[in-house]
Structure formats: C-alpha cells, structure tokens
Design a protein around this motif. Structure first.
Motif, PDB file in Angstrom:
ATOM      1  N   SER A  95       0.848  -1.191   0.000  1.00 33.02           N
ATOM      2  CA  SER A  95       0.000   0.000   0.000  1.00 33.02           C
ATOM      3  C   SER A  95       0.882   1.238   0.000  1.00 33.02           C
ATOM      4  O   SER A  95       1.763   1.374   0.860  1.00 33.02           O
ATOM      5  N   VAL A  96       0.624   2.152  -0.939  1.00 33.61           N
ATOM      6  CA  VAL A  96       1.411   3.385  -1.019  1.00 33.61           C
ATOM      7  C   VAL A  96       1.204   4.240   0.224  1.00 33.61           C
ATOM      8  O   VAL A  96       2.164   4.764   0.801  1.00 33.61           O
ATOM      9  N   GLN A  97      -0.049   4.386   0.659  1.00 34.63           N
ATOM     10  CA  GLN A  97      -0.321   5.234   1.821  1.00 34.63           C
ATOM     11  C   GLN A  97       0.218   4.618   3.097  1.00 34.63           C
ATOM     12  O   GLN A  97       0.798   5.313   3.936  1.00 34.63           O
ATOM     13  N   ASP A  98       0.028   3.313   3.282  1.00 37.17           N
ATOM     14  CA  ASP A  98       0.592   2.657   4.464  1.00 37.17           C
ATOM     15  C   ASP A  98       2.104   2.788   4.476  1.00 37.17           C
ATOM     16  O   ASP A  98       2.716   2.979   5.534  1.00 37.17           O
ATOM     17  N   ALA A  99       2.726   2.691   3.297  1.00 37.83           N
ATOM     18  CA  ALA A  99       4.172   2.835   3.205  1.00 37.83           C
ATOM     19  C   ALA A  99       4.603   4.232   3.617  1.00 37.83           C
ATOM     20  O   ALA A  99       5.592   4.405   4.350  1.00 37.83           O
ATOM     21  N   GLU A 100       3.877   5.242   3.165  1.00 42.32           N
ATOM     22  CA  GLU A 100       4.214   6.619   3.544  1.00 42.32           C
ATOM     23  C   GLU A 100       4.080   6.818   5.047  1.00 42.32           C
ATOM     24  O   GLU A 100       4.923   7.466   5.677  1.00 42.32           O
ATOM     25  N   ASP A 101       3.041   6.229   5.639  1.00 41.91           N
ATOM     26  CA  ASP A 101       2.866   6.337   7.092  1.00 41.91           C
ATOM     27  C   ASP A 101       4.039   5.705   7.830  1.00 41.91           C
ATOM     28  O   ASP A 101       4.537   6.256   8.829  1.00 41.91           O
ATOM     29  N   VAL A 102       4.500   4.543   7.349  1.00 36.68           N
ATOM     30  CA  VAL A 102       5.609   3.863   8.011  1.00 36.68           C
ATOM     31  C   VAL A 102       6.910   4.636   7.819  1.00 36.68           C
ATOM     32  O   VAL A 102       7.751   4.680   8.729  1.00 36.68           O
ATOM     33  N   VAL A 103       7.097   5.256   6.669  1.00 36.10           N
ATOM     34  CA  VAL A 103       8.291   6.089   6.475  1.00 36.10           C
ATOM     35  C   VAL A 103       8.300   7.235   7.478  1.00 36.10           C
ATOM     36  O   VAL A 103       9.341   7.553   8.073  1.00 36.10           O
ATOM     37  N   GLN A 104       7.151   7.867   7.689  1.00 36.31           N
ATOM     38  CA  GLN A 104       7.080   8.943   8.677  1.00 36.31           C
ATOM     39  C   GLN A 104       7.421   8.413  10.070  1.00 36.31           C
ATOM     40  O   GLN A 104       8.158   9.063  10.835  1.00 36.31           O
ATOM     41  N   GLU A 105       6.903   7.234  10.418  1.00 38.56           N
ATOM     42  CA  GLU A 105       7.240   6.625  11.701  1.00 38.56           C
ATOM     43  C   GLU A 105       8.737   6.334  11.784  1.00 38.56           C
ATOM     44  O   GLU A 105       9.371   6.522  12.839  1.00 38.56           O
ATOM     45  N   THR A 106       9.308   5.868  10.682  1.00 41.89           N
ATOM     46  CA  THR A 106      10.724   5.530  10.648  1.00 41.89           C
ATOM     47  C   THR A 106      11.591   6.764  10.903  1.00 41.89           C
ATOM     48  O   THR A 106      12.540   6.730  11.708  1.00 41.89           O
ATOM     49  N   LEU A 107      11.269   7.862  10.225  1.00 41.25           N
ATOM     50  CA  LEU A 107      12.073   9.067  10.376  1.00 41.25           C
ATOM     51  C   LEU A 107      11.910   9.665  11.768  1.00 41.25           C
ATOM     52  O   LEU A 107      12.875  10.196  12.342  1.00 41.25           O
TER      53      LEU A 107
END
Length: 347
Positions: free
Chosen positions: A56-68
């Motif tokens: 999922s593109v949106q789920d991936a973006e959410d996880v990137v934000q969590e990662t950073l």
C-alpha cells in the motif's frame, strides 16, 4: 523475479563518510536541519521498500514517517557501525513488520454485490495490494548499473512479484526483499531482524521457492513506451471499450490470470478470464472509457463506465496489465475509486 538479482548497491554496507559524519554529529546535538540532510536522500527508496513490504502506497508513507521520527528520537544511539542507509532500513523494516502484524488482525475484505462466476483459484487470505504510480518509482528503480539490472529492479515492483511477496509470511517477506532486491548481506539482514545468518538463509530459501512457484516463467514485457508495448495497449483499449470479449481473449497468454485485490477470487486461463469479462465486467450494454496511465512499471487505466441512457462516465476503479511479449499475461482489477487521484485521474 526471473534471472539474477540486480548488482549490489555499493552504499549498502559502507560506513559513514566524513561529510555525513559531520551532519550526524550535528544531528546528535539537536540540529534538525542536519538530520534532514542526513535522511532525506533515502526517503524515496525507503518509501518504495515499505511499499514492497506492505503493498500500500499510503501505508508505506505512514511507516516512512514513523521511521524518520524513530530515527530522530534515536539518533543519539546511532553508533555508526553501519551506514546511515542500513540503519534506516533496519528501523523501516521492523516498523513494516509491526504494521503487518496489525494488518493480520483486520477484518476480511468485503465481498462485492455483483455475483461472480465460480473462480479458478481462491486465495486463503485477501491479497492486500494496491497499485503504485510510476512517478513514485522511477527515480528508485532506474538506478541500476546497466539495462539488465534496471529490468530486474522494475520486476521487483511489478504487481506479479508484489502479489507473490504478499503471500509470504512477514519474516520471509522481509528477508527476500532485503537480500534479493536490495542486496544486503546475510549478516546485515540478520542484525536488522534480530536473528542468525542461518535463520536468514533458511527463510530466504523458503521464500524463493514460494515466489518461484507463484511466478511462472514467461516472455519479458516489452520496454515501457516502446512501439511493441504501445501496439498491445492500443489493441486492448479498442477491444475493451468496444466490449469485444473475443478480441481480448485472443490477446491473452495460455496461463493468464485475472485478480481483484483484495478479493480472494482469481480466474486463470483464457476461458475463465473470458467468461468473467462476458458475465461481469463487460456484461449488458455498459461501455467503458479507458484513461491511460502507468502503475508499477506497467500499462494501466482509470476505468469509467457509461451506463445506457447517459453520456456521463462514472469512475469504476483501475485496471493494470501485465504484458509478456506481444500478449497479456495478467489483468489486475482494483475497484477502489479512491486510488484514482494518486494517478492524476478524476474520482
């Protein structure tokens, strides 16, 4: 993925270089601008990595934000024993694994109102997969040194590969992506996942066998935008908009598959796919308008239906084609109209 994996990225295992070390030191001292300068070069590839893991593109973006955010909070504990890239992938991968555990507790996918014919294949679990606009992938998958490596990288974001990956247990999924797609060493992957090199080797062997079984060998897809690809896409567009099921079936490979993530029903073979098109997708007098776009390195369309008696087309999801030589090896249908705006299409 077919063939050999792409050549290893030389930055994957490198230690922190002098300019980056200065930025890391400033980030440790609380300099937010320095931190952004350290992590920003990796944001796009982390997004693609999380998309491979989650589908999922949106789920991936959410996880990137969590990662950073986690990286910013943990920058003081970063000891520079591995590159910043490796450190960030470790955080991102483990955040993805946490997200996958949460996904496994979600309710099953809703079934459609329309009656489907008996499927050729029924997945045990819903296929949680969404298309990704090429604009988000191009900068990452075109970095390979040479056409062969770039082709392999494009295969690693194809819907066929991602669908196979989504069928793996979470740990095997992470190992396969980190080892075969991103070319991290076994020792690095073991450190990222908190396991042993033997554990990584065993998971990789099982994952490769499972994916190979779900990815039958077939001719390579024509190059994106090539005359060969444009010819196949134009023929399909004409046939689909005309509701000509026979013409579509003539374009399909013998092992063609039609899937509709997240629904578990799949239709394998030209006869099954043709029957589905005639009885569901192209039934009655409805006519489709296909608006071309690209997803996952593949030809795709925004689908719009013009019902009898009206000239106004209504959004009807998306369709992505997987090509093999001059024929169509897979049709992947997404019913969610909310996907359209990400492709610049009217929802």
């Amino acid at each position: 993925m077919s063939g050999n994996p792409p050549a290893a990225d030389p930055t994957a295992s490198s230690r922190v270089g002098p300019p980056e070390r200065e930025l890391v030191a400033s980030a440790r001292a609380g300099d937010g601008e320095a931190f952004r300068a350290v992590v920003e070069p990796y944001r796009r590839e982390l997004h693609v990595h999380c998309y491979r893991m989650l589908g999922s593109v949106q789920d991936a973006e959410d996880v990137v934000q969590e990662t950073l955010l986690a990286a910013w909070r943990g920058i003081g504990g970063y000891e520079e024993r591995a590159s910043v890239r490796t450190w960030l992938y470790r955080i991102a991968t483990n955040r993805c694994l946490n997200a996958l555990r949460a996904v496994s507790r979600r309710a099953p996918a809703d079934q459609p109102d329309v009656a489907f014919p008996e499927p050729s294949h029924h997945r045990a679990e819903p296929l949680r997969l969404e298309p990704c606009p090429d604009a988000l992938l191009d900068d990452v998958v075109d970095r390979g040194p040479g056409p062969e490596a770039r082709y392999e990288q494009r295969e690693s974001v194809s819907l066929a590969f991602l669908a196979a990956v989504q069928g793996l247990p979470a740990q095997q999924r992470a190992v396969l992506v980190l080892r075969d797609v991103l070319q991290f060493r076994a020792a690095e992957v073991a450190d990222m996942l908190g396991t042993t090199e033997n554990g990584v080797a065993g998971a990789l062997k099982r994952a490769r066998a499972a994916v190979a079984g779900d990815l039958p060998g077939r001719d390579r897809a024509p190059l994106p935008g090539s005359p060969r690809e444009r010819r196949v896409v134009a023929d399909f567009t004409r046939a689909f908009q005309a509701g000509d099921v026979a013409a579509i079936v003539a374009m399909l490979t013998d092992d063609v598959r039609l899937s509709m993530p997240p629904l578990p029903q799949e239709y394998h073979g030209p006869d099954a796919v043709g029957h589905f098109l005639a009885s569901v997708a192209l039934r009655d007098d409805r006519r489709h308008v296909l608006v071309p776009t690209r997803a996952n390195g593949q030809p795709a369309y925004g689908l719009y239906v013009r019902d009898p008696g009206t000239s106004v087309p209504h959004p009807h999801g998306m369709l992505v084609l997987t090509l093999a030589g001059d024929r169509i090896a897979a049709l992947t249908r997404f019913h969610d109209n909310a996907l359209l705006p990400a492709f610049g299409l009217d929802a």
